[in-house]
Design an enzyme around this catalytic site. Structure first.
Site, PDB file in Angstrom:
ATOM      1  N   TYR D 101     110.929  -3.741 -37.484  1.00  0.00           N
ATOM      2  CA  TYR D 101     110.733  -2.902 -38.666  1.00  0.00           C
ATOM      3  C   TYR D 101     109.266  -2.513 -38.746  1.00  0.00           C
ATOM      4  CZ  TYR D 101     110.133  -1.353 -43.439  1.00  0.00           C
ATOM      5  OH  TYR D 101     109.811  -0.597 -44.535  1.00  0.00           O
ATOM      6  N   GLU D 189     109.100   4.986 -43.072  1.00  0.00           N
ATOM      7  CA  GLU D 189     109.452   3.784 -42.321  1.00  0.00           C
ATOM      8  C   GLU D 189     110.331   4.082 -41.122  1.00  0.00           C
ATOM      9  OE1 GLU D 189     111.431   1.030 -45.009  1.00  0.00           O
ATOM     10  OE2 GLU D 189     113.360   1.998 -44.739  1.00  0.00           O
TER      11      GLU D 189
END
Lengths: 289, 381, 289, 381
Positions: D101, D189
């Site tokens: 991530y 993101e």
């Protein structure tokens, strides 16, 4: 006593596995400098210099692991600004950047950031620090100076060696030699160092080596006139340099009427500084004090 | 590295600064085509990297394409301060009502950029700085925050620009500052920034100096370097990463470190000589670099003697000696060389020089004195 | 006593010739606020509000000419960040920004700059300051509050009016009412204002009006628990707001589990704050003290 | 404003972040063409602005273009969390070895951007934050200086990324940060950032939330808004600059100010009712805006009663009344309206409402109680 470095200096070398970083780390170790760590991203976990120095991936980890309290930077110009910021971010209190050729706008940003933290930057584009017999951080040849009562602060590299060498030949020793670097933007200036020499009990006389460009020497002259009680001997390189021509490094440009060697010499003399006509004369003036 | 006027103005235009229509031409026929395309009165301007082209007759108005061609031919045949003119800029002629100065540069004493403006544009701003310093307004720029709109407004107000032009002036100031930042310039200036007859602000002339240390970030700008404008020896020096400046004396100098190089020149002059050049081989120079440096000095016909002064630190004395010897072997110089070589690995360096029977001395002062003497002797012969 | 503003406040209004700036300048003048200058670039030299207030092109000139020591900003969102920087650069010690809708990344930069100077910023996106009977800087209707011993600090605008009004109906007066604004990045937070109320002799009890989003209320609760001796009554709007939905202004977003009204209420209650279940109850809690 | 996956990834790719080859398709036949062009196994992914599409069957692998077409047809017929799928992204299928991530967002408590990474990518990062908070690494970014290389290196080191990938990871981090800055995002993101079988780092999925207040700076991004994804009433509200969120209750609310609007909803709930929406008319609303707001509420079939709560400050009470009256005249609502209108120009506002025989009350609590009572009565009828 000395300024900036002493026996308690625990050095981390950023760029320790590069050609210059490695060579000068060996020289510093040989001189007696306490190198506790090296940093090269991607080489953390290795040991260098006959297994004496551990390498870390980041300055933060090096500081946390070894208690380093001083950093010297040998990484290439492209990465050097980042290296300074990394050291400042890791709260290394004294950072000496040897690297030459950092873009000046980038350096203005870095300097602004560093000045807002409780961190001292020396350089970039400087030969570093030498406290003869105790410690050296940078590239000043250790053999050309012995310990004594002369404090040296200089914008130049090899010209400083010339002066150190001449002093040694005359039997004069040095408290600390500080190369502040020749770039237009640097972390520590003449005034900062002069103030430290004034307060340093070991230093009894100070040598200031300047060059054309900027107005650091003029500000130094003002400071000397107003605040220094110790005698100062000076030299300014570039009295014969033609205006507007770039002389080797970015600091050495005569910019539009200011930055002339003659103006600097006049300012220093007004402040009571004995200014030498040639480098060799510095040692004579010191010796004749 | 300096950019030409036409390059500087193109850079400004990319950041929204209005410039006159025009194009660069390398020949009279090209200039005629540009003038025809523009279809109005034009100005033909010599593109050289030195000042004073106006006084030298390098900027001329042409009413017709034919006249533009004639003027271009004349200007392209000129030398200005010894530099041949290889290009002209053919711009639409603009009649300015007001001429302003607007520039941004690095303020060394503050370690910040500074934006400078003056209502007295069109002339040498340094002259204004000397004669009427109060006519120059400076705004210090936060190095991280950059130029803010209100700061440009302060400047507009301070130079008493009529308010109708404030909006454009602010836009141009921001464009100029952006150009300075995006190109890593050390100087970006518009002089003059004019108010035209039809009430527009326009950059009539532009100058940009780039930070050589930042050129690696800007390959497109680095390519703009006009190698025709460089002295061949300086071009060669740059290729080898040597810092070289040609001067008018007879004593060639090769030194490590800028400060020591300047000090060496100073001592030469003090002893009554004249340096033929500044040449800094930098720190940690390889033998190849030293060889290249020495060759460059030896190609200068004015050189009567060569002084080599190296104080080894990061630079290794034996490596320097290994660079000197092949240059001498190849070039077989007719002028004497005086070598002063001390510091790191000094013994090995001295041994190599002694083997080649070079003249060596131990101090800078000795080296300078001997060089001056030899140069004078050379003059007499 | 009051906090932030009093009779010595000399106000400059940035954006005085705009619709809102003009309207509220008239309201402030009527309330008794000492408006000494207005700023609208390009309109310097004019006089507005029946010739009572001179207009300047720049804040610097306004400050130099009139000695203004407080600025209130009504310029449109597009220019408001620049207006804050201009006021800070002119060293106006207290800047109140009413404007709503400043981009948040821009505001982070502005806030960082302002915090490094000796300057207080209130807002943006706030109703401003009201010290009943003395001065108002901003847009809080002056008629709905009277002077007294209750200090109010709020992230909300109209909800604050609701509380002021309810207090007035109960006969309770206010020392100073501070709207700190509902944006995610603002200059002054709850803790700053609570500390000032704690030190202000006129203030005897404090009302804190929060809303969902962020963690300002939690930090306020910590401060109250550790440092406040004066009683605090609270209210948090948005107990029924669904998570993740944007409720009107950027500050009012429940971000990934934190920022919930229930968490904030719990934190405040732990710190000894009496939290009202509905706005009207605040006045009851104050009156029943 | 949220961007779709395909828009987010395109934005990242502009800043040097590697993404899979692929293209968006609005029909089965378009999906077949894309799959044919890619010439390998593909993944067909529903493009909707809500989470949970994977679980809903909105992400499927296809071995052949024909299969891709079939899957696209099936997915384009789906509704995910009530939103119809109108586009699919057809990407080359990539087999990840590791899922990371990497995200950047605004850290409200520090007033700075924060770069976040975790070796546990591919899942909901908020779940990781709850279950294994130590697996999430954060680096606070200087708001003026921006992300520095060493900071990205810290992250790579802290998530124990093998060193061979550091260089790419740093490049991608900087690209992501640049995308966040250049688009004025509040969140950018990559989840997951994967190491592929052939040792490359690649962004398999992306999410960007833009700052609505900064859209005026980015007209190109503002145009990316997918109006098909909005509830029509929210779209209308946006057009009039109203802040509107549709909810599931029966009491329509129109309030000035977000805090007061939320508090009004809270009081409704406390009294036993359920708000049908959040609607903030903002400060200084015009009569037109009020009319538009009221119309939007009245089009909601769930609404049994409308509560209007306005505390005039910068908003003028009479202006609000002048906005309410035409909406009622036009729409002839079958549901009752409860109005609480105080503050600036209250008398004139009240006079207008009284003339129109509106139900008015003087406090928020009264208004809420009456609305709840009327809504319940409405339910009984």
């Amino acid at each position: 006593m000395s300024i900036f470095i002493d026996k308690s200096t625990r050095l981390v070398v950023q760029g320790i596995t590069g050609r210059e970083g490695f060579f000068h780390s060996a020289q510093m170790l040989e001189y007696g400098t306490n190198i506790v760590a090296g940093v090269t991203p991607g080489k953390g976990g290795e040991w260098v210099l006959e297994g004496k120095v551990p390498v870390f991936d980041t300055v933060k980890l090096a500081v946390e692991t070894t208690g380093a309290n001083c950093s010297v930077i040998f990484v290439p110009a492209k990465f050097a600004a980042d290296a300074i910021l990394e050291a400042a971010d890791a709260e290394v209190p004294l950072i000496v950047c040897i690297t030459e050729g950092i873009p000046v706008q980038r350096m203005m940003k870095v300097q602004h950031f560093v000045r807002q933290r409780d961190v001292t930057l020396i350089g970039p584009n400087c030969p570093g620090l030498l406290t003869p017999g105790i410690s050296k951080v940078g590239i000043i040849p250790g053999t050309i100076a012995k310990s004594g009562n002369v404090g040296i602060v200089s914008r130049s590299g090899t010209l400083t060696y010339e002066v150190l060498y001449a002093l040694k030949l005359k039997g004069k020793g040095v408290s600390t030699c500080v190369g502040i670097g020749g770039d237009p933007v640097n972390g520590t200036d003449f005034v900062d160092v002069l103030g430290m020499f004034e307060d340093d009990p070991q230093t009894e006389i100070v040598v200031l080596i300047g060059e054309i460009g900027g107005s650091d020497e003029e500000r130094a002259a003002e400071f000397i006139g107003d605040h220094m009680t110790k005698p100062v001997v000076g030299f300014i390189a570039g009295i014969t340099a033609p205006p507007g021509k770039r002389m080797g490094h970015a600091g050495a440009i005569v910019e539009g009427g200011t930055g002339l060697a003659s103006d600097k010499i006049t300012a220093l003399r007004k402040a009571g500084v004995r200014v030498a006509d040639w480098p060799g004369q510095i040692a004579e003036l010191i010796a004749s004090k | 590295m300096k950019l030409h006027e036409y390059q500087s103005k193109a850079l400004f235009a990319e950041h929204g600064v209005p410039i006159p229509r025009g194009a660069v031409a390398s020949s009279a026929s090209e200039a005629i085509v540009v003038a025809q395309d523009l279809g109005i009165r034009v100005v033909v301007k010599a593109q050289v990297l030195v000042g004073g082209r106006g006084k030298a007759g390098g900027v001329r108005l042409a009413d017709t394409p034919k006249e533009a061609g004639e003027l271009a031919a004349r200007i392209l045949a000129m030398k200005i301060k010894n530099l041949p003119v290889r290009k002209v800029l053919v711009d639409e002629a603009v009649e300015p009502i007001t001429e302003i100065y607007l520039g941004v540069t690095n303020d060394r004493s503050a370690n910040r950029p500074v934006l400078i403006a003056s209502a007295e544009g069109g002339v040498d701003i340094e002259d204004v700085a000397h004669t009427d310093p109060e006519k120059i307004v400076r705004i210090s720029i936060h190095p991280l925050l950059g130029l803010q709109e209100f700061q440009a407004r302060y400047l507009a107000s301070a130079i008493e620009l009529p308010r109708d032009y404030w909006r454009d002036f602010i836009r141009i100031s921001r464009g100029l500052f952006e150009a300075y930042v995006d190109s890593d310039a050390t100087l970006a200036e518009i002089n003059p920034l004019v108010i035209t007859k039809n009430d527009r602000l326009m950059a009539l002339d532009g100058k940009v100096v780039l930070d050589d240390n930042a050129l690696f970030l800007h390959p497109d700008l680095a390519e703009m370097r006009d190698i025709d404008e460089e002295v061949p020896a300086e071009r060669d020096a740059r290729k080898y990463g040597l810092s070289y400046v040609k001067l008018q004396g007879t004593i060639g100098c090769m030194v490590n470190g800028a400060g020591l190089a300047m000090a060496s020149m100073d001592v030469i002059k003090l002893m009554g000589g004249e340096p033929a050049n500044f040449l800094d081989i930098g720190g940690g120079a390889s033998a190849e670099k030293v060889t290249a440096g020495l060759r460059i000095i030896l190609t200068d016909p004015n050189v009567k003697v060569v002084l080599i002064n190296v104080f080894g630190g990061i630079t290794l004395a034996d490596e320097v000696a290994r660079g000197i010897l092949p240059a001498i072997a190849d070039e077989k110089p007719k002028v004497p060389l005086v070598v002063r070589l001390v510091g790191t690995n000094e013994e090995e360096g001295q041994r190599l020089l002694a083997k080649a029977k070079m003249i060596t001395v131990s101090t800078l002062e000795e080296a300078a004195q001997l060089s001056v003497d030899l140069a004078k002797k050379g003059n007499v012969e």
